[in-house]
Design a protein around this motif. Sequence first.
Motif, mmCIF file in Angstrom:
data_model
loop_
_atom_site.group_PDB
_atom_site.id
_atom_site.type_symbol
_atom_site.label_atom_id
_atom_site.label_comp_id
_atom_site.label_asym_id
_atom_site.label_seq_id
_atom_site.Cartn_x
_atom_site.Cartn_y
_atom_site.Cartn_z
ATOM 1 N N LYS A 1 -27.901 -22.325 61.765
ATOM 2 C CA LYS A 1 -27.054 -23.528 61.849
ATOM 3 C C LYS A 1 -27.115 -24.500 60.207
ATOM 4 O O LYS A 1 -26.061 -24.740 59.793
ATOM 5 C CB LYS A 1 -27.582 -24.548 62.936
ATOM 6 C CG LYS A 1 -26.691 -25.614 63.215
ATOM 7 C CD LYS A 1 -27.297 -26.584 64.247
ATOM 8 C CE LYS A 1 -26.339 -27.788 64.489
ATOM 9 N NZ LYS A 1 -26.683 -28.588 65.523
ATOM 10 N N MET A 2 -28.283 -24.413 60.000
ATOM 11 C CA MET A 2 -28.541 -24.969 58.508
ATOM 12 C C MET A 2 -27.693 -24.150 57.446
ATOM 13 O O MET A 2 -27.265 -24.665 56.501
ATOM 14 C CB MET A 2 -29.925 -25.192 58.140
ATOM 15 C CG MET A 2 -30.628 -26.304 58.861
ATOM 16 S SD MET A 2 -32.112 -26.698 58.333
ATOM 17 C CE MET A 2 -33.197 -25.414 58.644
ATOM 18 N N LEU A 3 -27.854 -23.004 57.582
ATOM 19 C CA LEU A 3 -27.097 -21.931 56.709
ATOM 20 C C LEU A 3 -25.532 -22.060 56.745
ATOM 21 O O LEU A 3 -25.026 -22.166 55.737
ATOM 22 C CB LEU A 3 -27.643 -20.441 56.842
ATOM 23 C CG LEU A 3 -26.928 -19.544 55.872
ATOM 24 C CD1 LEU A 3 -27.410 -19.739 54.624
ATOM 25 C CD2 LEU A 3 -27.625 -17.884 56.254
ATOM 26 N N ASP A 4 -25.377 -22.202 57.991
ATOM 27 C CA ASP A 4 -23.908 -22.130 58.262
ATOM 28 C C ASP A 4 -23.233 -23.575 57.634
ATOM 29 O O ASP A 4 -22.161 -23.741 57.111
ATOM 30 C CB ASP A 4 -23.439 -22.011 59.792
ATOM 31 C CG ASP A 4 -22.034 -22.269 60.091
ATOM 32 O OD1 ASP A 4 -21.156 -22.054 59.250
ATOM 33 O OD2 ASP A 4 -21.873 -22.538 61.223
ATOM 34 N N ARG B 1 -9.396 -23.043 57.467
ATOM 35 C CA ARG B 1 -8.976 -23.505 58.831
ATOM 36 C C ARG B 1 -10.373 -23.814 59.748
ATOM 37 O O ARG B 1 -10.679 -24.784 60.295
ATOM 38 C CB ARG B 1 -8.040 -22.621 59.519
ATOM 39 C CG ARG B 1 -7.434 -22.963 61.030
ATOM 40 C CD ARG B 1 -6.529 -22.171 61.677
ATOM 41 N NE ARG B 1 -7.073 -20.706 61.556
ATOM 42 C CZ ARG B 1 -8.032 -20.375 62.567
ATOM 43 N NH1 ARG B 1 -8.478 -21.132 63.624
ATOM 44 N NH2 ARG B 1 -8.496 -18.941 62.548
ATOM 45 N N LEU B 2 -11.141 -22.684 59.678
ATOM 46 C CA LEU B 2 -12.410 -22.851 60.751
ATOM 47 C C LEU B 2 -13.282 -24.026 60.241
ATOM 48 O O LEU B 2 -13.847 -24.726 61.155
ATOM 49 C CB LEU B 2 -12.920 -21.345 60.761
ATOM 50 C CG LEU B 2 -12.252 -20.380 61.331
ATOM 51 C CD1 LEU B 2 -12.786 -19.092 61.068
ATOM 52 C CD2 LEU B 2 -12.183 -20.286 62.846
ATOM 53 N N ILE B 3 -13.378 -23.964 58.971
ATOM 54 C CA ILE B 3 -14.190 -25.156 58.385
ATOM 55 C C ILE B 3 -13.827 -26.509 58.644
ATOM 56 O O ILE B 3 -14.365 -27.498 59.130
ATOM 57 C CB ILE B 3 -14.533 -24.806 56.927
ATOM 58 C CG1 ILE B 3 -15.280 -23.779 56.564
ATOM 59 C CG2 ILE B 3 -15.044 -26.159 56.337
ATOM 60 C CD1 ILE B 3 -15.551 -23.389 55.183
ATOM 61 N N GLU B 4 -12.400 -26.633 58.480
ATOM 62 C CA GLU B 4 -11.708 -27.990 58.582
ATOM 63 C C GLU B 4 -11.967 -28.450 60.202
ATOM 64 O O GLU B 4 -12.034 -29.545 60.469
ATOM 65 C CB GLU B 4 -10.469 -27.953 58.181
ATOM 66 C CG GLU B 4 -10.310 -28.006 56.945
ATOM 67 C CD GLU B 4 -8.808 -28.001 56.349
ATOM 68 O OE1 GLU B 4 -8.603 -28.349 55.186
ATOM 69 O OE2 GLU B 4 -7.928 -27.416 57.174
ATOM 70 N N GLN B 5 -11.779 -27.528 61.017
ATOM 71 C CA GLN B 5 -12.035 -27.568 62.426
ATOM 72 C C GLN B 5 -13.274 -27.830 62.953
ATOM 73 O O GLN B 5 -13.496 -28.293 64.305
ATOM 74 C CB GLN B 5 -11.422 -26.576 63.508
ATOM 75 C CG GLN B 5 -9.762 -26.157 63.603
ATOM 76 C CD GLN B 5 -9.527 -24.883 64.090
ATOM 77 O OE1 GLN B 5 -10.282 -24.092 64.464
ATOM 78 N NE2 GLN B 5 -8.160 -24.626 64.220
ATOM 79 N N ASN C 1 -15.919 -29.865 62.038
ATOM 80 C CA ASN C 1 -16.591 -31.117 61.723
ATOM 81 C C ASN C 1 -17.986 -31.188 61.137
ATOM 82 O O ASN C 1 -19.123 -31.430 61.594
ATOM 83 C CB ASN C 1 -16.796 -32.037 63.241
ATOM 84 C CG ASN C 1 -17.178 -33.477 62.993
ATOM 85 O OD1 ASN C 1 -16.834 -34.126 62.052
ATOM 86 N ND2 ASN C 1 -17.820 -33.821 63.861
ATOM 87 N N LEU C 2 -18.178 -30.281 59.975
ATOM 88 C CA LEU C 2 -19.390 -30.029 59.261
ATOM 89 C C LEU C 2 -19.832 -31.307 58.680
ATOM 90 O O LEU C 2 -19.171 -32.310 58.354
ATOM 91 C CB LEU C 2 -19.378 -28.911 58.434
ATOM 92 C CG LEU C 2 -18.742 -27.596 58.817
ATOM 93 C CD1 LEU C 2 -18.744 -26.547 57.384
ATOM 94 C CD2 LEU C 2 -19.750 -27.162 59.933
#
Length: 369
Positions: free
Chosen positions: A98-101, A292-296, A298-299
Amino acid sequence: MLARGSSASGGKEEARKWCEMLTRQFDRIVCLVCFVFPLLSVNLLANEEEIDSLIYRGIELTLQENYNEAMGVFAKIIQSDAESPVGYFLQATVLQIKMLDFESNNYEREFYKLLDTTIAKTERSLTKNPDDAWVYFYLGASYGYKAAYEGKNQKYFSALHHGLKAISKLKKALKCDPNLYDAYLGLGTYHYFRTKATKFISWLPFIGDTREQGIAEIRLAMEKGKYSKTLAKNGLVWIFIEEKRYEEALSLAQELLREYSESRTFHWAPAEIYYHRKEWEKANDMFHQLLRLIEQSNLPNNYNLVVVKYRLAQTYFYQKKFGECIRECKEILQLPLDERSKSRLEDIISEIEELLKRAKSKQKSQKKE
């Protein structure tokens, strides 16, 4: 002992570079690699069939990037047997990925607490069963996690210390049972990246080129391992990228992407492969999918957003789409960054500013033609 002509400060700098090289590459693989160890160690727990099912479920949720659900599944393993290291280690695995992602250290304190608990429980187990291969796996994997995390955070000598301890424990485990094919994934990863780093350590005795040995060990895990096929495949993808063996890398990366089509993790590799092969349109398309995946998602920060949009700007530049390149660069420079991300992205931001200048200059020349 320093080599002739080396200074102490020079030796320290070379050691720092070696640790940085090793951990920067190793952290791409290590967090997925270590999922193998708990699967191999299911016999440490009661209710093996039920626990095995929970492990598979938790791993699948993690690879799908449903981290909170995965933590809940692994909490059930701890409830089943609080003295076993399995559940604690698996939860540490989720937090590491999770922290890496997320490119975040928000879960660092809990991560270290879980690893320290795992180490303490494995060391107690070794006093009762000093030849238990499974326990050595847990111990080695826990130190490996610490090494990868510390290297990513530029604590290079601490990373080297824990990394060497990790490999020592893994070798002991393999000595107990050399037919644990899944186990060769971790060792093969080490053998490959150790050699990649040797160019920085001229002050140490030559340790030999073990890249092909490492690749062969990882391939062995992929072909014969019981649980590590996907994990070994992911490891080989990044190694083949490092070796510029892009055709082999792409074939494996596409297999992973077909299985995990909505995974941010498995989109990075094919995007990078197309970029390095200078297939700009395909790279642009893949980075747009990743965007698209990053924007969806909520990082918690904009680190990944900067990196992906920078790659998009570069692909536009090389396609002579200077207007689009300028747009991406301007959008990046307007993104808010927390202090940690700002520090880590300092060099990239400078490169983006330079790219923006070049794109503006090219656009002017293009209009005059």
